[in-house]
Structures are given as structure tokens and as C-alpha cells.
Design a protein around this motif. Structure first.
Motif, mmCIF file in Angstrom:
data_model
loop_
_atom_site.group_PDB
_atom_site.id
_atom_site.type_symbol
_atom_site.label_atom_id
_atom_site.label_comp_id
_atom_site.label_asym_id
_atom_site.label_seq_id
_atom_site.Cartn_x
_atom_site.Cartn_y
_atom_site.Cartn_z
ATOM 1 N N LEU A 12 0.876 -1.175 0.000
ATOM 2 C CA LEU A 12 0.000 0.000 0.000
ATOM 3 C C LEU A 12 0.908 1.218 0.000
ATOM 4 C CD1 LEU A 12 -2.800 -0.979 2.552
ATOM 5 C CD2 LEU A 12 -2.914 -0.992 0.053
ATOM 6 N N VAL A 13 0.945 1.931 -1.098
ATOM 7 C CA VAL A 13 1.930 2.989 -1.302
ATOM 8 C C VAL A 13 1.245 4.353 -1.238
ATOM 9 C CG1 VAL A 13 3.711 3.904 -2.841
ATOM 10 C CG2 VAL A 13 3.263 1.435 -2.773
ATOM 11 N N GLY A 14 1.800 5.229 -0.399
ATOM 12 C CA GLY A 14 1.274 6.581 -0.297
ATOM 13 C C GLY A 14 2.375 7.579 -0.011
ATOM 14 N N TRP A 21 -3.879 6.188 -0.985
ATOM 15 C CA TRP A 21 -3.033 5.009 -1.014
ATOM 16 C C TRP A 21 -3.366 4.179 -2.242
ATOM 17 C CZ3 TRP A 21 0.646 4.321 2.797
ATOM 18 C CH2 TRP A 21 0.546 5.193 3.889
ATOM 19 N N VAL A 22 -2.334 3.614 -2.847
ATOM 20 C CA VAL A 22 -2.507 2.778 -4.038
ATOM 21 C C VAL A 22 -1.961 1.386 -3.720
ATOM 22 C CG1 VAL A 22 -1.951 2.478 -6.465
ATOM 23 C CG2 VAL A 22 -2.288 4.780 -5.544
ATOM 24 N N ALA A 23 -2.715 0.353 -4.078
ATOM 25 C CA ALA A 23 -2.310 -1.027 -3.810
ATOM 26 C C ALA A 23 -1.523 -1.581 -4.996
ATOM 27 C CB ALA A 23 -3.531 -1.894 -3.548
ATOM 28 N N HIS A 24 -0.319 -2.070 -4.717
ATOM 29 C CA HIS A 24 0.516 -2.719 -5.725
ATOM 30 C C HIS A 24 0.883 -4.116 -5.224
ATOM 31 C CE1 HIS A 24 1.260 0.974 -8.013
ATOM 32 N NE2 HIS A 24 1.547 1.593 -6.875
ATOM 33 N N PRO A 25 0.777 -5.152 -6.051
ATOM 34 C CA PRO A 25 1.319 -6.460 -5.657
ATOM 35 C C PRO A 25 2.822 -6.343 -5.389
ATOM 36 C CG PRO A 25 -0.091 -6.664 -7.568
ATOM 37 C CD PRO A 25 0.130 -5.200 -7.358
ATOM 38 N N GLY A 26 3.311 -7.036 -4.358
ATOM 39 C CA GLY A 26 4.723 -6.919 -4.027
ATOM 40 C C GLY A 26 5.212 -8.089 -3.194
ATOM 41 N N GLY A 27 6.228 -7.814 -2.366
ATOM 42 C CA GLY A 27 6.955 -8.848 -1.634
ATOM 43 C C GLY A 27 8.251 -9.122 -2.346
ATOM 44 N N SER A 28 9.364 -9.029 -1.642
ATOM 45 C CA SER A 28 10.667 -9.106 -2.305
ATOM 46 C C SER A 28 10.840 -10.360 -3.160
ATOM 47 C CB SER A 28 11.791 -8.995 -1.262
ATOM 48 O OG SER A 28 13.056 -9.152 -1.861
ATOM 49 N N PRO A 29 10.656 -11.576 -2.619
ATOM 50 C CA PRO A 29 10.825 -12.751 -3.486
ATOM 51 C C PRO A 29 9.829 -12.783 -4.643
ATOM 52 C CG PRO A 29 10.963 -13.362 -1.179
ATOM 53 C CD PRO A 29 10.455 -11.958 -1.210
#
Length: 310
Positions: A12-14, A21-29
């Protein structure tokens, strides 16, 4: 074939102080798996996704780019969240995450590289089976092991508490990618190149430090190379390090330097090959930084970027 083990979540990027806030799929691996797939590599992600709207969003995002999600990746818990707050394009994180995969099966025989790192190797109880898998595969010696600590201080406590496990995993790996920011947190006041050399002596064939706008340092048994950063119009740094990792591993595959039987060749890589691999990885990261979220380039986008620089 690549196998990536680790967390998939929603960023959740803001902007700091903002209300949107904008939701982006993520997670380092998961980001590394995404980057590898977009560069044309077969890759399976072993992770844990909740059966909820966020989980469906992450799954669709990964599968649309060609990532195969391991059949055991559905979980009963909610999909994890990373709340990324941006200031001048640089992200800081707060996490809402649960991590537990249970026992992990050995790699399939066709796997040439196992990549993991970040929260997957740090959070209990799920880190135990991941570390066990790395130890087993290290002993088997059939696949290249790639590791990125990608430390998250908010979840790890004091550096002293995290350092022993990180150094243990470094010693199991063949390829280690780490950021200078991670090293400053782990080894305050110690030059990052000294740490890279010490890590190399503990077992890996290749250690690479990413330094943001200061470029890259890479070291092998016989080589040390330093490369400048690729000039960009920065949007944000979300997923930049993961994109670099995917570009690095893609370059190693294209140079036929992955797989247990190629470990000595990896350790003896020549300067021209290493420079080409590092520069391509830097370009992958730069393209990601030029647009919002963890959105790594396709092979076509990467090739076009190099053509524009020619």
C-alpha cells in the motif's frame, strides 16, 4: 528453471502526509519471480497467499506475467500487507505479515537456481523450513543458491539479533546481492566493500552490493568491479533491489553460469561477462525506478532501453 521461495504481499503505497493510497502487488521474493518471468525465464514461486481480494490480485498479477504459483501456496490467513510511505521517491515500510509455509519439498530436478531472502528467511515460524531447504540444497549441490537479505529493521529488532542468521545464509549461498543500506544497518561504520570480501570468503562465488545512485560493487574470487548507476528520472524505489536481483540472475543464466556443475565457472567469471551482467541488472532496476511500484521491465523493454543508449 528458477524456484523462488518467499513472501508475496500487497504494497500500500502513499506519499508521506497524504491521504491517498494505491495497492501494488509486491513482496521481495515475489518481485524477483515477476522480474525473472518478464525477462523470459520459467519460474515457480513458493509462497503463501490468502484467499481474499488482495490474494487474488497478487496471484493474477504474477500469473499474467508467466510466474507459476506453487500449488501449496494458498493459505487460510489474510494476504500480508506492506505499507510503503514515500518521501522524495524513497520508500520506508511498515508490515502486517504472517509467514509460515510448513515443510518444503526438495527442488524439482530441472531447477537450476533457488532464490530466497528478506522476510521469508527472517520471520518465525516460516523461516525455519526455508533455511532447512537451503541447507539441504546446499548439501545436494545441484542448484545455484541465491540470497538477498533485504533487511526490514522494523521486523528484525537489533542488528546483532539478525546478523548470525544472515551470515549463516550467506555462507550457504552461491550468489549474494545486498544493498549498502542493509550493510549500514548490519555493520555500522564498517566499509561495505570490506563486508563483501568477508562474505565472499565465507562461501559464495559472487557478492554484489547495490548502492542506489552510487552504482554497484561486485566481487568474486579473482575480480572486483565498480559500475556507475544508470541515470534515470526517479519515480520511486519500490522493488528496485528485487528488479536488480532478477536482472542479475537472468544474466547469469544467459551466460550459462547457473546450476551446481557451473559453480566453479561462476567463481571464475571473466571481467567482460561480469560487467555485462551487472550493467544489465542495473538497467532492469533503473527502468523499475522510472515508474510507480514494483513494475520490472519485459525483455523487449530492456532490449529497447539498451538500443536507446547505443
Amino acid at each position: 528453471m528458477f524456484v523462488v521461495v518467499g513472501e508475496a504481499l500487497v504494497d500500500l503505497v502513499g506519499q508521506r502526509g497524504g491521504r491517498t493510497w494505491v495497492a501494488h502487488p509486491g513482496g521481495s521474493p515475489a518481485n524477483v519471480a515477476l522480474g525473472l518471468a518478464r525477462l523470459g525465464n520459467p519460474v515457480t514461486l513458493v509462497t503463501r497467499l490468502g484467499r481474499d481480494a488482495f490474494g487474488e490480485m497478487v496471484r493474477a498479477h504474477l500469473e499474467d506475467s508467466g510466474v507459476q504459483i506453487d500449488a501449496g501456496s494458498d493459505g487460510e490467513v489474510a494476504t500480508s500487507l506492506a505499507i510503503a510511505t514515500l518521501a522524495a521517491g524513497v520508500a520506508s515500510y511498515d508490515f502486517r505479515i504472517e509467514w509460515d509455509l510448513g515443510d518444503l519439498a526438495p527442488l524439482p530436478v530441472e531447477a537450476r537456481c533457488l532464490h530466497t531472502g528478506s522476510l521469508a528467511t527472517a520471520l518465525t515460524p516460516g523461516n525455519g523450513p526455508v533455511i532447512d531447504l537451503l541447507e539441504r540444497e546446499h548439501e545436494r549441490g545441484r542448484a545455484t543458491i541465491s540470497y538477498d537479505p533485504n533487511v526490514r529493521p522494523a521486523l528484525l529488532g537489533a542488528p546483532e539479533a539478525a546478523l548470525a542468521d544472515i551470515e549463516r545464509l550467506v555462507a550457504l549461498a552461491d550468489v549474494v546481492k545486498v544493498s549498502d543500506e542493509d550493510l549500514r544497518w548490519l555493520y555500522p561504520g564498517r566499509p561495505d566493500e570490506d563486508v563483501a570480501r568477508a562474505w565472499l570468503a565465507s562461501g559464495p562465488a559472487l557478492v554484489v552490493i547495490t548502492r542506489g545512485g552510487e552504482g554497484v560493487f561486485a566481487v568474486t574470487r579473482s575480480l572486483e568491479v565498480r559500475r556507475p548507476a544508470v541515470p534515470i528520472d526517479l519515480v520511486d524505489t519500490v522493488g528496485a533491489g528485487d528488479s536488480f536481483s532478477s536482472g542479475l540472475l537472468d544474466g547469469l543464466r544467459r551466460a550459462d553460469l547457473l546450476g551446481g556443475p557451473r559453480r566453479e565457472a561462476l567463481a571464475q567469471v571473466d571481467r567482460a561477462t561480469l560487467l555485462s551482467i551487472v550493467d544489465a541488472a542495473g538497467m532492469v532496476a533503473a527502468i523499475t525506478c522510472s515508474r510507480p511500484g514494483a513494475n520490472p521491465p519485459t525483455r523487449e523493454e530492456l532490449d529497447a532501453a539498451f538500443e536507446r543508449r547505443a
